[in-house]
Design a protein around this motif. Structure first.
Motif, PDB file in Angstrom:
ATOM      1  N   VAL A  29       0.835  -1.210   0.000  1.00 13.50           N
ATOM      2  CA  VAL A  29       0.000   0.000   0.000  1.00 13.50           C
ATOM      3  C   VAL A  29       0.865   1.254   0.000  1.00 13.50           C
ATOM      4  CG1 VAL A  29      -1.625   1.369   1.370  1.00 13.50           C
ATOM      5  CG2 VAL A  29      -2.015  -1.084   1.060  1.00 13.50           C
ATOM      6  N   SER A  32       3.521   1.164  -3.279  1.00 12.42           N
ATOM      7  CA  SER A  32       2.896   1.446  -4.572  1.00 12.42           C
ATOM      8  C   SER A  32       2.401   2.887  -4.641  1.00 12.42           C
ATOM      9  CB  SER A  32       1.745   0.472  -4.840  1.00 12.42           C
ATOM     10  OG  SER A  32       0.707   0.628  -3.893  1.00 12.42           O
ATOM     11  N   GLY A  33       2.024   3.435  -3.480  1.00 13.13           N
ATOM     12  CA  GLY A  33       1.652   4.851  -3.455  1.00 13.13           C
ATOM     13  C   GLY A  33       2.834   5.739  -3.771  1.00 13.13           C
ATOM     14  N   ASN A  51      -1.769   2.487  -7.206  1.00 16.67           N
ATOM     15  CA  ASN A  51      -1.970   2.080  -5.814  1.00 16.67           C
ATOM     16  C   ASN A  51      -3.073   1.021  -5.719  1.00 16.67           C
ATOM     17  OD1 ASN A  51      -2.652   3.976  -2.755  1.00 16.67           O
ATOM     18  ND2 ASN A  51      -1.280   2.271  -3.062  1.00 16.67           N
ATOM     19  N   THR A  52      -4.136   1.233  -6.476  1.00 18.56           N
ATOM     20  CA  THR A  52      -5.276   0.314  -6.479  1.00 18.56           C
ATOM     21  C   THR A  52      -4.898  -1.069  -6.996  1.00 18.56           C
ATOM     22  OG1 THR A  52      -6.813   2.145  -6.874  1.00 18.56           O
ATOM     23  CG2 THR A  52      -7.595  -0.067  -7.418  1.00 18.56           C
ATOM     24  N   THR A  55      -2.588  -3.007  -4.632  1.00 19.95           N
ATOM     25  CA  THR A  55      -3.245  -3.437  -3.398  1.00 19.95           C
ATOM     26  C   THR A  55      -4.181  -4.608  -3.655  1.00 19.95           C
ATOM     27  OG1 THR A  55      -3.117  -1.189  -2.502  1.00 19.95           O
ATOM     28  CG2 THR A  55      -4.673  -2.705  -1.469  1.00 19.95           C
ATOM     29  N   SER A 167     -10.265  -3.095  -4.535  1.00 20.97           N
ATOM     30  CA  SER A 167      -9.945  -2.353  -5.761  1.00 20.97           C
ATOM     31  C   SER A 167     -11.082  -1.414  -6.134  1.00 20.97           C
ATOM     32  CB  SER A 167      -9.664  -3.329  -6.913  1.00 20.97           C
ATOM     33  OG  SER A 167      -8.523  -4.119  -6.649  1.00 20.97           O
ATOM     34  N   TYR A 170     -11.372   1.642  -3.563  1.00 22.99           N
ATOM     35  CA  TYR A 170     -10.473   2.774  -3.789  1.00 22.99           C
ATOM     36  C   TYR A 170     -11.161   3.872  -4.598  1.00 22.99           C
ATOM     37  CZ  TYR A 170      -5.815   1.280  -2.158  1.00 22.99           C
ATOM     38  OH  TYR A 170      -4.729   0.960  -1.395  1.00 22.99           O
ATOM     39  N   PHE A 178      -9.815   2.713   3.239  1.00 26.87           N
ATOM     40  CA  PHE A 178      -8.817   2.133   4.140  1.00 26.87           C
ATOM     41  C   PHE A 178      -9.379   0.819   4.699  1.00 26.87           C
ATOM     42  CE2 PHE A 178      -5.986   5.872   5.592  1.00 26.87           C
ATOM     43  CZ  PHE A 178      -6.116   6.514   4.366  1.00 26.87           C
ATOM     44  N   ILE A 183      -4.049  -0.682   9.351  1.00 30.91           N
ATOM     45  CA  ILE A 183      -3.376   0.033   8.268  1.00 30.91           C
ATOM     46  C   ILE A 183      -3.627   1.532   8.375  1.00 30.91           C
ATOM     47  CG2 ILE A 183      -5.120   0.069   6.428  1.00 30.91           C
ATOM     48  CD1 ILE A 183      -2.863  -0.960   4.564  1.00 30.91           C
ATOM     49  N   ARG A 187      -0.567   3.999   8.360  1.00 28.66           N
ATOM     50  CA  ARG A 187      -0.469   5.071   7.358  1.00 28.66           C
ATOM     51  C   ARG A 187      -0.156   6.410   8.013  1.00 28.66           C
ATOM     52  NH1 ARG A 187      -4.612   4.766   2.327  1.00 28.66           N
ATOM     53  NH2 ARG A 187      -4.690   2.513   1.967  1.00 28.66           N
ATOM     54  N   ALA A 194      -0.114   7.611   0.406  1.00 27.82           N
ATOM     55  CA  ALA A 194      -1.162   6.849   1.080  1.00 27.82           C
ATOM     56  C   ALA A 194      -1.318   7.207   2.553  1.00 27.82           C
ATOM     57  CB  ALA A 194      -0.884   5.347   0.946  1.00 27.82           C
TER      58      ALA A 194
END
Length: 236
Positions: A29, A32-33, A51-52, A55, A167, A170, A178, A183, A187, A194
């Motif tokens: 998460v 990739s962000g 990001n999607t 994840t 997915s 998001y 979230f 998480i 975050r 993210a």
């Protein structure tokens, strides 16, 4: 030998599965962000798409791998619902959440390390307001309904169902789904794409727990054992 193969994994292995799975989920998460924001040239939609996809993909993989060990929660909201359903003891639930937090926070730090960022940091990204709180309640409610329904009627489809739901989440929720108290906390320790400002974490957690409890009640009734799986067959 057959009894050994069908016996429930011991607690140590279940906790290790929760920690390792959370490590990879949180690392993906955050990582990739960072990658999406770096490569998107300022286009937030492209960054969010990256990001999607990452994840959703990692959720499919870690649920597929770790579900036979721990049930693949990686999320205190999921653990809470299974505690409410009396499918997990209070002690095990507490240990699951601790494993999720520890493994996940290390995953966040690992993402920072890979991208040459300060390992220890706090987010400055504001995420607040009634709309986002509602988004988190709905996102968590939908996630738990997805899990409970899939576990009841299509257990082999839990991994793809959860990956696809998150997915979608998001993009259809104002908060970018979230849907996970652990998480959300983690975050707050990342001042990246993210992240979430620590001051905004509390209302997110309340909304997530609320959504999870509503799902526990409705899902317990809707997907009760009185409903035959045969009656749930998809009809053309």
């Amino acid at each position: 030998m057959a009894d050994e193969m069908t016996a429930e994994p011991d607690l140590a292995r279940r906790l290790a599965a929760e920690a390792v799975g959370s490590f990879f989920l949180f690392c993906v998460v955050i990582g990739s962000g960072i990658m999406g924001e770096t490569l998107s040239g300022g286009n937030v939609a492209i960054a969010l798409l990256g990001n999607t996809l990452a994840t959703g993909a990692i959720l499919f993989v870690i649920i597929l791998i770790f579900a036979p060990l721990s049930g693949a929660h990686f999320n205190p909201a999921v653990t809470l619902v299974f505690l409410v359903r009396r499918e997990l003891s209070v002690r095990d639930a507490i240990l699951y959440v601790l494993a999720q937090l520890v493994g996940g926070i290390i995953g966040v730090w690992a993402a920072h390390l890979m991208f040459d960022l300060d390992i220890l940091q706090f987010s400055t990204k504001a995420r607040t307001g009634t709309g986002q709180w509602a988004g988190e309640a709905i996102a968590t409610f939908g996630l738990l309904m997805t899990i409970l329904g899939a576990v009841r009627y299509r257990p082999t489809w839990v991994a793809p169902a959860v990956g696809l739901y998150i997915s979608a989440g998001y993009w259809f929720t104002s908060s970018t789904s979230f849907a996970n108290p652990a998480i959300t906390i983690a975050r707050g320790l990342s001042d990246t794409f993210a992240g979430i400002a620590p001051a905004d974490i509390g209302p997110f957690l309340i909304a997530q727990i609320f959504g999870a409890l509503i799902a526990a009640g409705l899902g317990g009734w809707l997907f009760s054992q009185q409903t035959s799986p045969d009656s749930a067959k998809i009809r053309a």
